[in-house]
Design an enzyme around this catalytic site. Structure first.
Site, short mmCIF file in Angstrom:
data_model
loop_
_atom_site.label_atom_id
_atom_site.label_comp_id
_atom_site.label_asym_id
_atom_site.label_seq_id
_atom_site.Cartn_x
_atom_site.Cartn_y
_atom_site.Cartn_z
CG ASP A 159 -72.32 -10.81 -42.16
OD1 ASP A 159 -73.18 -10.62 -43.05
OD2 ASP A 159 -72.60 -11.33 -41.06
CG ASP A 219 -78.62 -15.03 -40.64
OD1 ASP A 219 -78.16 -14.79 -41.77
OD2 ASP A 219 -78.19 -14.49 -39.60
#
Length: 414
Positions: A159, A219
């Site tokens: 990430d 997301d």
């Protein structure tokens, strides 16, 4: 219908992808299961032991993947997302799993996953801390890469939280080098462009040379509006992102949320169809222990998976948008074409779409074999250029079909 065709120049979209990360992995889009969207950062194992982030969750998912046909369908990775580690590194500076939720440790969990013929993925972050506030990898790239290799991990989702955006490229490249240095084959899933887009256009040549797949946009949530926003972003940036995709490296529009709560069945079919057209990694985030039969059948549909995994390795793209329909097309091996027709209306009943209005239909000269896969499998046989075939598409649903032209001219698309 009058077409507002968005066909891009074939030389740019269909040219060979830039050089891929040379680790021999992700020659086809990755398939598996990832915990985040469904289970998020649930660490309360005292009151919710069945759904908290613990070794038990991943072992149960692995069991189900083998028992219920997921492995046979091609889903092979069981992936841990954020919230798995202890809040402190060990005395040697290594990451360690939360001892209460992962009492056996990650290496033991990996052995269990491997005993099922599956592979284990894990999560880390390029910055000082993960997005959920656990220890990040900044300053520990080689240490963490070697730790993951020592644990026999097969995939790393890396990430991009808590790092200045100008340092992202350096961090992602350093971790890629560190993973390769371990000598273990670890698929590298990046979020590099996602965190750069707010500031400038990312360097997709460098990204593809560094990562096996990469997130570009927000997301996914368990909602149709979220899925639509991902599709619209991808279409509006397709001239930039499509040429970067191919064997060894793929654009990642995020998880499949099929089998959860927010999508109607037609919308689930749309997500599955469009993810196949986009040559996207198929990483489910759902509860495989309790999934409805229709969602299970959709996720295991071999015809759709075959499109996603097609060996030609070309990402599809939007070719037309008008009258609340979108057409997406993807060149396939053996000179075939996959087509998804999305009905954008969210009111009323099914609407008809003439197959001759598909931009790629002109390559079916003089004729094509047509196979409809969604909403229901049906062989339509040989159709000519003058075909009057109408596809009936439900609101927010998608018709998915393949065309196999009986003509040498179709080679232009491939």
């Amino acid at each position: 219908m009058g077409k507002m065709v968005l066909l891009l120049v074939f030389l740019s979209l269909m040219s060979p992808a830039v050089e891929a990360l040379d680790n021999g992995l992700a020659l086809k889009p990755t398939m598996g299961w990832l915990h985040w969207e469904r289970f998020m950062c649930n660490i309360d194992c005292d009151t919710d032991p069945d759904n908290c982030i613990s070794e038990r969750l991943y072992m149960q998912m692995a069991d189900v993947m083998v028992k219920e046909g997921w492995k046979e369908a091609g889903y092979e990775y069981v992936c841990i997302d954020d919230c798995w580690p202890s809040h402190q590194r060990d005395a040697q500076g290594r990451l360690q799993a939360d001892p209460k939720r992962f009492p056996g440790g990650i290496k033991k969990l990996a052995a269990y996953i491997h005993s099922k013929g599956l592979k284990l993925g894990i999560y880390a972050d390029v910055g000082e801390k993960t997005c959920a506030g656990y220890p990040g990898t900044l300053g520990y790239y080689e240490t963490d890469a070697q730790t993951f290799a020592d644990w026999d991990v097969d995939l790393l989702k890396f990430d991009g939280c808590n790092l200045k955006w100008t340092l992202l490229g350096e961090g992602y490249i350093n971790m890629s080098k560190a993973l390769n240095k371990t000598g273990r084959s670890i698929l590298y899933s990046c979020e590099w462009p996602l965190y750069e887009w707010p500031f400038h256009k990312p360097n997709y040549t460098a990204i593809r040379e560094t990562c096996n797949h990469w997130r570009n946009f927000d997301d996914v949530f368990d909602s149709w509006s979220s899925v639509k926003s991902i599709l619209e972003w991808t279409a509006s940036h397709q001239d930039i992102v499509v040429p970067s995709a191919g064997p060894g490296g793929w654009n990642d529009p995020d998880m499949l949320v099929i089998g959860n709560f927010g999508l109607s069945h037609d919308q689930q079919e749309s997500q599955m169809a469009l993810w196949a057209i986009m040559a996207a990694p198929l990483l489910m985030s759902n509860d495989l222990r309790d999934i409805c039969p229709r969602s299970k059948a959709l996720l295991q549909n071999r015809q759709i998976i075959d499109i996603n995994q097609d060996p030609l390795g070309k990402q599809g793209y939007r070719t037309a948008k008008e009258n609340s329909f979108e057409v997406w097309e993807r060149p396939l091996s053996e000179k075939r074409l996959a087509v998804a027709v999305l009905n954008q209306q969210e009111i009323g009943g099914p609407r008809g779409f003439a197959i001759s209005d598909i931009p790629g239909w002109k390559f079916c000269d003089p004729q094509c074999n047509v196979t409809v896969i969604l909403p229901q499998y049906k062989e339509m046989g040989v159709q000519t250029q003058e075909s009057k075939l109408i596809l009936n598409v439900n609101p927010s649903g998608t018709a998915l079909l393949t065309l196999a032209p009986i003509s040498k001219h179709f080679g232009r698309l491939c």
